[in-house]
Scaffold this active site. Sequence first.
Site, PDB file in Angstrom:
ATOM      1  N   GLY A   1       0.875  -1.227  -0.053  1.00 54.34           N
ATOM      2  CA  GLY A   1       0.170  -0.093   0.140  1.00 54.34           C
ATOM      3  C   GLY A   1       0.862   1.237  -0.018  1.00 54.34           C
ATOM      4  O   GLY A   1       2.032   1.059  -0.360  1.00 54.34           O
TER       5      GLY A   1
ATOM      6  N   ASP B   1       4.942  -7.524  -9.139  1.00 49.46           N
ATOM      7  CA  ASP B   1       3.759  -6.908 -10.106  1.00 49.46           C
ATOM      8  C   ASP B   1       3.435  -5.791  -9.631  1.00 49.46           C
ATOM      9  O   ASP B   1       3.204  -4.718 -10.518  1.00 49.46           O
ATOM     10  CB  ASP B   1       2.898  -8.257 -10.359  1.00 49.46           C
ATOM     11  CG  ASP B   1       2.139  -8.563  -9.091  1.00 49.46           C
ATOM     12  OD1 ASP B   1       2.793  -8.510  -8.190  1.00 49.46           O
ATOM     13  OD2 ASP B   1       1.100  -9.239  -9.353  1.00 49.46           O
TER      14      ASP B   1
ATOM     15  N   ASP C   1       7.295 -15.883  -5.941  1.00 43.52           N
ATOM     16  CA  ASP C   1       6.074 -16.840  -6.306  1.00 43.52           C
ATOM     17  C   ASP C   1       6.463 -17.177  -7.912  1.00 43.52           C
ATOM     18  O   ASP C   1       5.966 -17.921  -8.547  1.00 43.52           O
ATOM     19  CB  ASP C   1       5.037 -16.187  -6.466  1.00 43.52           C
ATOM     20  CG  ASP C   1       4.305 -16.110  -4.891  1.00 43.52           C
ATOM     21  OD1 ASP C   1       4.931 -16.827  -4.255  1.00 43.52           O
ATOM     22  OD2 ASP C   1       3.291 -15.374  -4.777  1.00 43.52           O
TER      23      ASP C   1
ATOM     24  N   GLU D   1      -0.085 -22.152  -1.095  1.00 40.19           N
ATOM     25  CA  GLU D   1      -0.996 -21.572  -0.234  1.00 40.19           C
ATOM     26  C   GLU D   1      -2.337 -21.149  -1.123  1.00 40.19           C
ATOM     27  O   GLU D   1      -3.363 -21.018  -0.720  1.00 40.19           O
ATOM     28  CB  GLU D   1      -0.452 -20.125   0.250  1.00 40.19           C
ATOM     29  CG  GLU D   1      -0.047 -19.198  -0.926  1.00 40.19           C
ATOM     30  CD  GLU D   1       0.627 -18.041  -0.238  1.00 40.19           C
ATOM     31  OE1 GLU D   1       1.437 -17.256  -1.014  1.00 40.19           O
ATOM     32  OE2 GLU D   1       0.169 -17.763   0.978  1.00 40.19           O
TER      33      GLU D   1
ATOM     34  N   MET E   1       9.782 -19.111   6.241  1.00 40.02           N
ATOM     35  CA  MET E   1      10.870 -19.274   6.554  1.00 40.02           C
ATOM     36  C   MET E   1      11.767 -19.402   5.255  1.00 40.02           C
ATOM     37  O   MET E   1      12.799 -19.262   5.181  1.00 40.02           O
ATOM     38  CB  MET E   1      11.010 -20.683   7.079  1.00 40.02           C
ATOM     39  CG  MET E   1      10.598 -20.777   8.657  1.00 40.02           C
ATOM     40  SD  MET E   1      10.485 -22.067   9.469  1.00 40.02           S
ATOM     41  CE  MET E   1      12.364 -22.489   9.590  1.00 40.02           C
TER      42      MET E   1
HETATM   43  N1  LIG Z   1      -1.611  -0.486  -9.687  1.00 39.19           N
HETATM   44  C1  LIG Z   1      -0.783  -0.157  -8.759  1.00 39.19           C
HETATM   45  N2  LIG Z   1      -0.638   1.160  -9.089  1.00 39.19           N
HETATM   46  C2  LIG Z   1       0.500   1.820  -8.074  1.00 39.19           C
HETATM   47  N3  LIG Z   1       0.783   1.267  -7.108  1.00 39.19           N
HETATM   48  C3  LIG Z   1       0.629  -0.088  -6.841  1.00 39.19           C
HETATM   49  C4  LIG Z   1      -0.361  -0.886  -7.543  1.00 39.19           C
HETATM   50  N4  LIG Z   1      -0.298  -1.963  -7.222  1.00 39.19           N
HETATM   51  C5  LIG Z   1       0.500  -2.161  -6.087  1.00 39.19           C
HETATM   52  N5  LIG Z   1       1.030  -0.953  -6.207  1.00 39.19           N
HETATM   53  C6  LIG Z   1       2.158  -0.492  -4.953  1.00 39.19           C
HETATM   54  O1  LIG Z   1       3.471  -1.402  -5.200  1.00 39.19           O
HETATM   55  C7  LIG Z   1       3.749  -1.686  -3.735  1.00 39.19           C
HETATM   56  C8  LIG Z   1       3.876  -3.409  -3.676  1.00 39.19           C
HETATM   57  O2  LIG Z   1       2.751  -4.044  -4.100  1.00 39.19           O
HETATM   58  P1  LIG Z   1       2.322  -5.317  -3.639  1.00 39.19           P
HETATM   59  O3  LIG Z   1       1.317  -5.878  -4.465  1.00 39.19           O
HETATM   60  O4  LIG Z   1       2.355  -5.422  -1.929  1.00 39.19           O
HETATM   61  O5  LIG Z   1       3.561  -6.343  -3.798  1.00 39.19           O
HETATM   62  P2  LIG Z   1       4.407  -6.826  -5.114  1.00 39.19           P
HETATM   63  O6  LIG Z   1       5.261  -5.491  -5.600  1.00 39.19           O
HETATM   64  O7  LIG Z   1       5.383  -7.740  -4.432  1.00 39.19           O
HETATM   65  O8  LIG Z   1       3.506  -7.590  -6.140  1.00 39.19           O
HETATM   66  C9  LIG Z   1       2.664  -1.239  -2.752  1.00 39.19           C
HETATM   67  O9  LIG Z   1       3.262  -0.076  -2.108  1.00 39.19           O
HETATM   68  C10 LIG Z   1       1.391  -0.861  -3.579  1.00 39.19           C
HETATM   69  O10 LIG Z   1       0.794   0.016  -2.888  1.00 39.19           O
HETATM   70  O1  LIG Z   2       2.071 -12.105   4.411  1.00 43.01           O
HETATM   71  P1  LIG Z   2       2.458 -11.126   3.309  1.00 43.01           P
HETATM   72  O2  LIG Z   2       3.768 -10.282   3.605  1.00 43.01           O
HETATM   73  O3  LIG Z   2       1.583 -10.385   2.804  1.00 43.01           O
HETATM   74  O4  LIG Z   2       2.977 -11.871   2.205  1.00 43.01           O
HETATM   75  C1  LIG Z   2       2.383 -13.177   1.801  1.00 43.01           C
HETATM   76  C2  LIG Z   2       2.479 -13.120   0.325  1.00 43.01           C
HETATM   77  O5  LIG Z   2       3.464 -12.677  -0.214  1.00 43.01           O
HETATM   78  C3  LIG Z   2       3.995 -13.558  -1.493  1.00 43.01           C
HETATM   79  O6  LIG Z   2       5.196 -14.265  -0.703  1.00 43.01           O
HETATM   80  C4  LIG Z   2       4.502 -12.693  -2.549  1.00 43.01           C
HETATM   81  O7  LIG Z   2       3.813 -11.644  -2.674  1.00 43.01           O
HETATM   82  P2  LIG Z   2       4.393 -10.537  -3.564  1.00 43.01           P
HETATM   83  O8  LIG Z   2       5.044 -10.992  -4.633  1.00 43.01           O
HETATM   84  O9  LIG Z   2       3.109  -9.754  -3.887  1.00 43.01           O
HETATM   85  O10 LIG Z   2       5.172  -9.809  -2.655  1.00 43.01           O
HETATM   86  C5  LIG Z   2       2.809 -14.507  -1.499  1.00 43.01           C
HETATM   87  O11 LIG Z   2       3.348 -15.610  -2.006  1.00 43.01           O
HETATM   88  C6  LIG Z   2       2.277 -14.535  -0.331  1.00 43.01           C
HETATM   89  O12 LIG Z   2       0.823 -14.837  -0.376  1.00 43.01           O
HETATM   90 MG   LIG Z   3       2.679  -9.574  -6.042  1.00 42.19          MG
END
Ligand SMILES: Nc1ncnc2c1ncn2[C@@H]1O[C@H](COP(=O)(O)OP(=O)(O)O)[C@@H](O)[C@H]1O
Ligand SMILES: O=P(O)(O)OC[C@H]1O[C@](O)(COP(=O)(O)O)[C@@H](O)[C@@H]1O
Ligand SMILES: [Mg+2]
Length: 517
Positions: free
Chosen positions: A166, A191, A221, A320, A378
């Site tokens: 977020g 992503d 992942d 999961e 872990m």
């Molecule tokens: N569509 C988006 N536009 C802007 N920021 C985003 C969007 N989706 C996610 N983010 C931001 O990218 C960061 C990481 O996203 P998150 O889904 O938690 O992890 P990951 O990058 O590992 O997939 C967060 O700070 C989130 O608010």
């Molecule tokens: O408990 P958290 O920190 O939200 O992470 C759990 C999630 O993070 C992951 O490891 C990877 O998620 P992101 O790549 O979006 O960070 C998922 O497999 C899992 O569901």
């Molecule tokens: Mg993600």
Amino acid sequence: MASNESSSQMKIVHGDAGYILEDVPHLSDYIPNLPTYPNPLRSNPAYSVVKQYFVHMDDTVPQKVVVHKDGPRGVHFRRGGPRQKVYFRSDNVLACIVTCGGLCPGLNTVIREIVCSLSYMYGVDKVLGIDGGYRGFYSKNTITLTPKVVNDIHKRGGTILGTSRGGHDTGKIVDSIQDRGINQVYIIGGDGTQRGAAVIYEEVRRRGLKVAIAGIPKTIDNDIPVIDKSFGFDTAVEEAQRAINAAHVEAESVENGIGVVKLMGRYSGFIAMYATLASRDVDCCLIPESSFYLEGKGGLFEFIKKRLKENGHMVIVIAEGAGQDLLTESMQAMDQKDASGNKLLLDVGLWISHKIKDHFAKENKMAIVLKYIDPTYMIRAIPSNASDNVYCTLLAQSAIHGAMAGYTGFTAGLVNGRHTYIPFNRITEKMNQVVVTDRMFARMLSSTNQPSFLKPKDIHEIKKAEQPPPLTPLLEGGNCNGGEEAEKVEQIPAQVLEGDNVKDKQKSGNHTESCII
Ligand SMILES: Nc1ncnc2c1ncn2[C@@H]1O[C@H](COP(=O)(O)OP(=O)(O)O)[C@@H](O)[C@H]1O
Ligand SMILES: O=P(O)(O)OC[C@H]1O[C@](O)(COP(=O)(O)O)[C@@H](O)[C@@H]1O
Ligand SMILES: [Mg+2]
């Protein structure tokens, strides 16, 4: 000065024989008359002796290496690496690094290498760390990063910068970049993060700022498309072996012992699938891309009973995100999301363990002993292994070469073993998932000899699609190495590859081959 050209327009170059370059933006696309400088690496004793160290400006890397004689050359990406000319004077660079999303082994290695390589290769000494993910741009002080500060951080898990979900406020983030005078931004994340990076790039461009935005893909992942595999994945699969071994030891030490191991994988079951293939102690692997059912003929309970009768024990690995449809059927639907908007999952490991126990208790014929191991955090909270360390190092270097050369709005990624710069939208438009009609999944099924859980209806649908294959249907987005996969393209009916008739679970993702180098 900002250019009028639409920034979200992709830079696509067409060449002979169906050659397509999906290029990445360059600062000079929207800022005219930018001065260039000789690359400082020219006088670096370590590199100046390397023949052809600099990447030729026309070098590109094909997305698909399996080709047919008369097929089109297809999509290419710009090759990563150092250029003869750079668009930043070293003493003018103020770089920053941010890590976002969930943890992943290797984050600290990437941070270390950005700092050290900027300093040792380019003489850039001003690097800031953004504290705690995107929101740190506007809510926290920065952390000064020097080669000394980051010297041994690669030996630690996590990220020294902290991370968060977020908190992405594009306007405030770009204000902070502008106010601090930052001109290179290295964004490490999955992503969601790359989506965030894409909008930061758009805003930076809209404001006409000379700021290079470089993404480095992070995902435990392995759910990011186009790239061969993500850093930290190997480490996670290796660490998962310890949990699977423990489950196996527990299970085989008692009569009718069952070990259940839950591994990460929200929408993509790569960790579970590769951990299963690596271990050979696993009797059944359940992933989000392949639905399963419990009761009746061909169901999980029947298989467990059979395997226990044959071997006296068994190990189940479950990702999961697997079986979430079954969970929501039997438990109260929970539609909660995390701060980034990712769906919060119900604990499938706990659920399936209870279901198995209940089933055999009710059957009253077979007493089982079940141990549930949940090593999810872990496997990601550890430092990266040797091969991931090298991978992280090269990724970080590729990103800084790109930014120094003036490229922006790109994600650095390995494609067919070559470092490339990939436009953000290619990274964010799809999700990499295991393809259940692919050879790798078949290899996994045959290694465990588990049921495919396909219902007669599914088999009928796939059979129906078994018509003579079209001549040269290259897989959409496929990025596999190895000649073997070419055969697959010819064998699998087009409709199945396109996902029309495969499981519902695949709808959200692309249908790339689930291949990892
Ligand atoms: N569509 C988006 N536009 C802007 N920021 C985003 C969007 N989706 C996610 N983010 C931001 O990218 C960061 C990481 O996203 P998150 O889904 O938690 O992890 P990951 O990058 O590992 O997939 C967060 O700070 C989130 O608010
Ligand atoms: O408990 P958290 O920190 O939200 O992470 C759990 C999630 O993070 C992951 O490891 C990877 O998620 P992101 O790549 O979006 O960070 C998922 O497999 C899992 O569901
Ligand atoms: Mg993600």
